[in-house]
Write an enzyme that holds these catalytic residues in place. Sequence first.
Site, mmCIF file in Angstrom:
data_model
loop_
_atom_site.group_PDB
_atom_site.id
_atom_site.type_symbol
_atom_site.label_atom_id
_atom_site.label_comp_id
_atom_site.label_asym_id
_atom_site.label_seq_id
_atom_site.Cartn_x
_atom_site.Cartn_y
_atom_site.Cartn_z
ATOM 1 N N TYR A 429 0.668 -1.056 -0.002
ATOM 2 C CA TYR A 429 0.049 -0.428 0.021
ATOM 3 C C TYR A 429 0.782 1.566 0.022
ATOM 4 O O TYR A 429 2.353 1.049 0.002
ATOM 5 C CB TYR A 429 -1.480 0.056 0.733
ATOM 6 C CG TYR A 429 -0.981 -0.291 2.776
ATOM 7 C CD1 TYR A 429 0.645 -0.037 2.863
ATOM 8 C CD2 TYR A 429 -1.600 -0.968 3.614
ATOM 9 C CE1 TYR A 429 0.759 0.176 3.824
ATOM 10 C CE2 TYR A 429 -1.373 -0.505 5.080
ATOM 11 C CZ TYR A 429 -0.249 -0.238 5.113
ATOM 12 O OH TYR A 429 -0.221 -0.191 6.532
ATOM 13 N N GLU A 430 0.214 2.272 -0.453
ATOM 14 C CA GLU A 430 0.835 3.833 -0.783
ATOM 15 C C GLU A 430 1.825 3.723 -1.959
ATOM 16 O O GLU A 430 2.994 4.355 -1.299
ATOM 17 C CB GLU A 430 1.538 4.170 0.953
ATOM 18 C CG GLU A 430 1.032 4.823 1.957
ATOM 19 C CD GLU A 430 -0.003 5.660 1.626
ATOM 20 O OE1 GLU A 430 0.014 6.300 -0.080
ATOM 21 O OE2 GLU A 430 -1.019 5.454 1.612
ATOM 22 N N GLY A 431 1.291 3.059 -2.705
ATOM 23 C CA GLY A 431 2.137 2.616 -4.033
ATOM 24 C C GLY A 431 3.282 1.704 -3.609
ATOM 25 O O GLY A 431 3.669 1.984 -2.665
#
Length: 572
Positions: A429-431
Amino acid sequence: MAYTAPVNELKFLFDHVVGFSRLTATERFAEATPDLVAAILSEAAKLAEEVLAPLNRAGDLHPARLEDGVVRTPPGFAEGYRAIAEGGWIGLAAAPEHGGMGLPQTLAVAVNEMASGACLALSLNPLMSQGQIEALEAHADEAIRALYLPKLISGEWCGTMNLTEPQAGSDVGALRSRAVANGDGTYAISGQKIFISWGDNDFAENICHLVLARLPGAPEGTRGISLFLVPKYLPDAEGRPGAANSLQVVSLEHKLGLHGSPTAVIEYDGATGWLIGEENRGMRTMFTMMNNARLGVAAEGLGVAEAAFQKALAHALERRQGRSPLPEGTGAIVDHADVRRMLMTMKAQTAAARAIIYDTAVAIDLARATGSDEMAARAAFLTPIAKSFGSETGVEVAGLAIQVHGGMGVIEETGIAQYLRDVRVTTIYEGTSGIQAMDLVGRKLADGGAAAFALLAEIGQTAALAEASMPDLAAFLAAGEQGLVATTGWMLENAAPNDRFAGAAPYLRAFALVLGGHYLLKAALAEGGQGPRSQLARFYIRQSMIAHDPLLSQAREGARGVYGLSPEELAG
Ligand SMILES: Cc1cc2nc3c(=O)[nH]c(=O)nc-3n(C[C@H](O)[C@H](O)[C@H](O)COP(=O)(O)OP(=O)(O)OC[C@H]3O[C@@H](n4cnc5c(N)ncnc54)[C@H](O)[C@@H]3O)c2cc1C
């Protein structure tokens, strides 16, 4: 489960490695004196050790659940959240005019590291609010700021971020949620968002969603996305939550780990929202929140790495197997060379990740306090490295911690497996790590390599400083720096975009490893080249950092090899 916050380690790092005193020297952060920093670190440690750590197991055993449309959180999470909010921890780095403490982000990262090491699932909640606070401070108009910020900072209300949709994950530009102007300054938001962390809870008065959606006629892709603030309950002018907005949590995901954190599918059906920032510039606005969250997720990986290491060490000191190879050994498995190798690897890599993360945080703070473009570029370059290496370190160290436990590592009662299950998502998550690496070799080298070469020059200086006292380590570090200079040049001059992307992940890792050597050598120099930090630097540089060389060869291979097999051949 016992967790000891690494307070002394952080103080040493601030004083001797990442130059925290440069922050205290600015007008903006003059209040962040050594005494205040020490007090904040020890209070945060108390919160993490005494309040949050005891909740970690309950979060795993009693996942957040959806009951008649209401999210129920694990036992004790509401009280834990209240302790975080009432301690003022959510607004540590927020602006004082709306109730924040106005302290450096670096300290907020330290608190987040400790909270994550103690109870990752709960710590994700305030992390989301902190990102939203920063985004609203930077981009919302004064009316929204005055209404929402005091509530978010006090923790009465929580914040979330809503980017992901079923067809729009890494490719945020593919999102389909729509926003239509209501004619009274508000917008009607419709669409489905998935994977929304802490999309709802049963302890906050209101939940404020930052939602990406597309206005009618907006351009395709990321250039046509706008950002809206969509509260669960519509507040009146005094900030009292009123009527329910047209949005609903329709389900929660069943996950590998992080069970205590409700990961929601949210349906927006003409929900009332307010535009934040300019129309079609939503990605830019959201990036304020995402950059904050990226560093936060890096600290999540770090926190779990520290916690898993502590538990592995405790086990290694207790478990007895075989004869000790050491004349004065303890008799426990900690005496065995291979177990010691794992423990040294864990400790050294955690230290390297920690230094990268706090150097990034200090650069962010210095950029804000001084307006320095150079510091802003440094922070931008370091952020994907910190996010990727911090989260990967969490996963790797938690994996090694299981190995140190032997068979007990896969038995849930020991609690060690939970660390790996919980931290696994941080590389996603978050890239994802892959997206961070592409950001590094794409956008972050678009300055012609200026930020990269500035960091490399600094690494070269550390190597030069260590030449007299630790010549072998200085030579290893200098070789790492030169390898990175050459490969960065190759990335800039020779590589077609897809060749760069094929080598992006090994390039990022090599950069992280060599940066780690630079920081650990600085720490060794600070203790005069002799002592435990010097031994750790020696192990790390000679046994972990040296992996930069094959990684950089891999980075320069280009794309041909990775496409060596067709999809059919892959399946064959
Ligand atoms: C527990 C959890 C909590 C989450 N919380 C939130 C939240 O609060 N808010 C929110 O908006 N989202 C949230 N997410 C979503 C998360 O950010 C996405 O899962 C993530 O961005 C990856 O998107 P995806 O799952 O669609 O994977 P995909 O984008 O399908 O990626 C699959 C693989 O392909 C790779 N890939 C994709 N595109 C490219 C490319 N162009 N080049 C190279 N490789 C590529 C990826 O690196 C990955 O390895 C959460 C997810 C989880 C699992």
